[in-house]
Design a protein around this motif. Structure first.
Motif, PDB file in Angstrom:
ATOM      1  N   ASP A 110      29.432 -61.978  49.295  1.00 31.84           N
ATOM      2  CA  ASP A 110      28.259 -62.260  48.479  1.00 31.84           C
ATOM      3  C   ASP A 110      28.368 -63.580  47.711  1.00 31.84           C
ATOM      4  O   ASP A 110      27.661 -63.779  46.725  1.00 31.84           O
ATOM      5  N   ARG A 111      29.214 -64.492  48.172  1.00 30.63           N
ATOM      6  CA  ARG A 111      29.312 -65.839  47.619  1.00 30.63           C
ATOM      7  C   ARG A 111      29.048 -66.830  48.751  1.00 30.63           C
ATOM      8  O   ARG A 111      29.867 -67.000  49.649  1.00 30.63           O
ATOM      9  N   LEU A 112      27.911 -67.508  48.699  1.00 27.05           N
ATOM     10  CA  LEU A 112      27.531 -68.419  49.778  1.00 27.05           C
ATOM     11  C   LEU A 112      28.546 -69.546  49.938  1.00 27.05           C
ATOM     12  O   LEU A 112      28.876 -69.945  51.066  1.00 27.05           O
ATOM     13  N   ALA A 113      29.066 -70.071  48.832  1.00 21.63           N
ATOM     14  CA  ALA A 113      30.033 -71.167  48.925  1.00 21.63           C
ATOM     15  C   ALA A 113      31.291 -70.725  49.669  1.00 21.63           C
ATOM     16  O   ALA A 113      31.873 -71.499  50.441  1.00 21.63           O
ATOM     17  N   VAL A 114      31.717 -69.486  49.450  1.00 21.27           N
ATOM     18  CA  VAL A 114      32.883 -68.959  50.157  1.00 21.27           C
ATOM     19  C   VAL A 114      32.594 -68.860  51.650  1.00 21.27           C
ATOM     20  O   VAL A 114      33.426 -69.224  52.491  1.00 21.27           O
ATOM     21  N   VAL A 115      31.413 -68.377  51.992  1.00 23.43           N
ATOM     22  CA  VAL A 115      31.013 -68.233  53.393  1.00 23.43           C
ATOM     23  C   VAL A 115      31.044 -69.594  54.091  1.00 23.43           C
ATOM     24  O   VAL A 115      31.649 -69.759  55.165  1.00 23.43           O
ATOM     25  N   ALA A 121      36.339 -74.489  57.382  1.00 23.60           N
ATOM     26  CA  ALA A 121      37.774 -74.739  57.395  1.00 23.60           C
ATOM     27  C   ALA A 121      38.484 -74.050  58.548  1.00 23.60           C
ATOM     28  O   ALA A 121      39.394 -74.619  59.155  1.00 23.60           O
ATOM     29  N   PHE A 122      38.090 -72.804  58.840  1.00 15.56           N
ATOM     30  CA  PHE A 122      38.845 -72.015  59.812  1.00 15.56           C
ATOM     31  C   PHE A 122      38.003 -71.432  60.945  1.00 15.56           C
ATOM     32  O   PHE A 122      38.538 -70.773  61.843  1.00 15.56           O
ATOM     33  N   GLY A 123      36.697 -71.632  60.906  1.00 13.93           N
ATOM     34  CA  GLY A 123      35.846 -71.060  61.936  1.00 13.93           C
ATOM     35  C   GLY A 123      35.713 -69.558  61.849  1.00 13.93           C
ATOM     36  O   GLY A 123      35.327 -68.910  62.825  1.00 13.93           O
ATOM     37  N   LEU A 124      36.021 -68.985  60.697  1.00 13.53           N
ATOM     38  CA  LEU A 124      35.942 -67.537  60.555  1.00 13.53           C
ATOM     39  C   LEU A 124      34.484 -67.082  60.523  1.00 13.53           C
ATOM     40  O   LEU A 124      33.616 -67.769  59.975  1.00 13.53           O
ATOM     41  N   PRO A 125      34.196 -65.911  61.098  1.00 16.24           N
ATOM     42  CA  PRO A 125      32.798 -65.458  61.216  1.00 16.24           C
ATOM     43  C   PRO A 125      32.250 -64.833  59.931  1.00 16.24           C
ATOM     44  O   PRO A 125      31.823 -63.680  59.889  1.00 16.24           O
ATOM     45  N   TYR A 126      32.294 -65.625  58.836  1.00 14.44           N
ATOM     46  CA  TYR A 126      31.742 -65.159  57.569  1.00 14.44           C
ATOM     47  C   TYR A 126      30.220 -65.224  57.581  1.00 14.44           C
ATOM     48  O   TYR A 126      29.625 -66.110  58.210  1.00 14.44           O
ATOM     49  N   ARG A 127      29.598 -64.265  56.882  1.00 18.34           N
ATOM     50  CA  ARG A 127      28.148 -64.236  56.716  1.00 18.34           C
ATOM     51  C   ARG A 127      27.837 -63.945  55.254  1.00 18.34           C
ATOM     52  O   ARG A 127      28.569 -63.213  54.582  1.00 18.34           O
ATOM     53  N   GLU A 139      34.083 -41.279  42.806  1.00 22.79           N
ATOM     54  CA  GLU A 139      33.716 -41.821  44.108  1.00 22.79           C
ATOM     55  C   GLU A 139      33.507 -43.328  44.018  1.00 22.79           C
ATOM     56  O   GLU A 139      33.144 -43.866  42.969  1.00 22.79           O
ATOM     57  N   LEU A 140      33.727 -44.000  45.142  1.00 23.03           N
ATOM     58  CA  LEU A 140      33.518 -45.440  45.242  1.00 23.03           C
ATOM     59  C   LEU A 140      32.450 -45.700  46.291  1.00 23.03           C
ATOM     60  O   LEU A 140      32.521 -45.163  47.403  1.00 23.03           O
ATOM     61  N   THR A 141      31.450 -46.513  45.922  1.00 17.30           N
ATOM     62  CA  THR A 141      30.333 -46.807  46.816  1.00 17.30           C
ATOM     63  C   THR A 141      30.260 -48.297  47.079  1.00 17.30           C
ATOM     64  O   THR A 141      30.244 -49.106  46.146  1.00 17.30           O
ATOM     65  N   TYR A 142      30.212 -48.655  48.357  1.00  7.90           N
ATOM     66  CA  TYR A 142      30.131 -50.041  48.794  1.00  7.90           C
ATOM     67  C   TYR A 142      28.817 -50.206  49.570  1.00  7.90           C
ATOM     68  O   TYR A 142      28.555 -49.470  50.514  1.00  7.90           O
ATOM     69  N   ARG A 143      28.032 -51.206  49.185  1.00  5.13           N
ATOM     70  CA  ARG A 143      26.771 -51.480  49.878  1.00  5.13           C
ATOM     71  C   ARG A 143      26.741 -52.954  50.296  1.00  5.13           C
ATOM     72  O   ARG A 143      27.187 -53.832  49.550  1.00  5.13           O
ATOM     73  N   ALA A 144      26.187 -53.212  51.476  1.00  6.09           N
ATOM     74  CA  ALA A 144      26.044 -54.582  51.971  1.00  6.09           C
ATOM     75  C   ALA A 144      24.822 -54.673  52.874  1.00  6.09           C
ATOM     76  O   ALA A 144      24.534 -53.745  53.629  1.00  6.09           O
ATOM     77  N   THR A 145      24.122 -55.805  52.770  1.00  2.00           N
ATOM     78  CA  THR A 145      23.030 -56.127  53.688  1.00  2.00           C
ATOM     79  C   THR A 145      23.115 -57.612  53.989  1.00  2.00           C
ATOM     80  O   THR A 145      23.058 -58.438  53.073  1.00  2.00           O
ATOM     81  N   THR A 146      23.290 -57.980  55.254  1.00  2.00           N
ATOM     82  CA  THR A 146      23.395 -59.386  55.601  1.00  2.00           C
ATOM     83  C   THR A 146      22.065 -60.093  55.367  1.00  2.00           C
ATOM     84  O   THR A 146      20.997 -59.530  55.611  1.00  2.00           O
ATOM     85  N   ILE A 147      22.145 -61.330  54.873  1.00  2.00           N
ATOM     86  CA  ILE A 147      20.932 -62.098  54.611  1.00  2.00           C
ATOM     87  C   ILE A 147      20.197 -62.391  55.919  1.00  2.00           C
ATOM     88  O   ILE A 147      18.976 -62.285  56.010  1.00  2.00           O
TER      89      ILE A 147
END
Length: 260
Positions: A110-115, A121-127, A139-147
């Motif tokens: 969730d950090r565009l600069a990191v993506v 730098a490495f060609g990693l498939p970050y989104r 409980e631990l809840t993780y949520r994600a939605t790709t832009i």
């Protein structure tokens, strides 16, 4: 040519004496794994690596966690950009030198600069993704939605009892990353203390990331293994470098953890 022997599976990292590229903490990690035939994974691997197997199968992993305090070399953590949420889909690999590692099929943050930085730098498939994390009522809840694409993931777990066995060590004690970038095969070593792992109950699950990473056959199928860890401190070496060879020892040395 005779293949190099595969390094042993070990919960503690081999000695690491090379220069440090970065340090970071991985916190509140959930590990969801599906057992698959190695032939299903092989087409997604870069040249020079093959699926790593445990009792005849390999695994596809979905790992959401909190990245905390990432910093360059041994310097302080980078304000704001060094702490973010991440979810990755990964595969388990071994190269021609016998080094066990992982290959990422996707990494959402969730950090565009990191993506953008990791892609360049490495060609990693970050989104880039919208992400959230909540720890409440045990409980631990993780949520994600790709832009781009709108691929969603919701994972909720309830941690259980501590666990240590050969399979969990095989899946989590990985001391390098295999990647191909600009036509070059890269190996990026890392070290950290042994993962403190617990079993976990999956109390909610709705995921599209694994299917989007190339495994639609796993959509709607519950993971075979679910674990949780409060986390570890990690040190990465430079691409192309590697830890010193692991020596047979009842108590192998480990790299020094970072502290933030």
């Amino acid at each position: 040519m005779t293949p190099a022997p595969v390094e042993p599976v070990a919960a503690a990292a081999p000695p690491f004496r090379g220069p440090t590229m970065m340090t970071q903490d991985w916190k509140d990690a959930a590990f969801l794994h599906w057992a698959v035939d190695p032939a299903e994974v092989a087409p997604f691997l870069p040249p020079g690596v093959r699926p790593d197997v445990h009792e005849g199968v390999t695994y596809v992993g979905l790992i959401p966690f909190r990245m905390v305090g990432a910093g360059v070399s041994r310097g302080p953590s980078i304000p704001f950009f060094g702490t973010f949420l991440e979810t990755n889909v990964r595969l388990y690999t071994v190269d021609g030198r016998g080094r066990r590692g992982i290959v990422f099929r996707s990494l959402d943050a969730d950090r565009l600069a990191v993506v953008l930085g990791a892609q360049a730098a490495f060609g990693l498939p970050y989104r880039w993704a919208r992400m959230s994390f909540r720890h409440a009522d045990g409980e631990l809840t993780y949520r994600a939605t790709t832009i781009v694409g709108g691929h969603r993931s919701v994972v909720r777990i309830r941690p259980g009892a501590p666990v240590t066995d050969g399979l969990t060590t095989f899946l989590t004690a990985r001391w390098g990353l295999h990647e191909r970038h600009l036509g070059l095969g890269l190996y990026v070593p890392n070290v950290h203390e042994p993962w403190p792992l617990r079993t976990a109950e999956l109390t909610a699950f709705d995921d599209e990331l694994v299917a989007a990473a190339g495994f639609p056959q796993l959509a709607g199928r519950a993971p075979d293994l679910v674990h949780y860890s409060p986390g570890v401190s990690v040190r990465f070496g430079l691409p192309g470098g590697r830890p010193s060879p692991a020596l047979p020892s009842p108590s192998p040395a480990r790299g020094e953890p970072s502290h933030h």
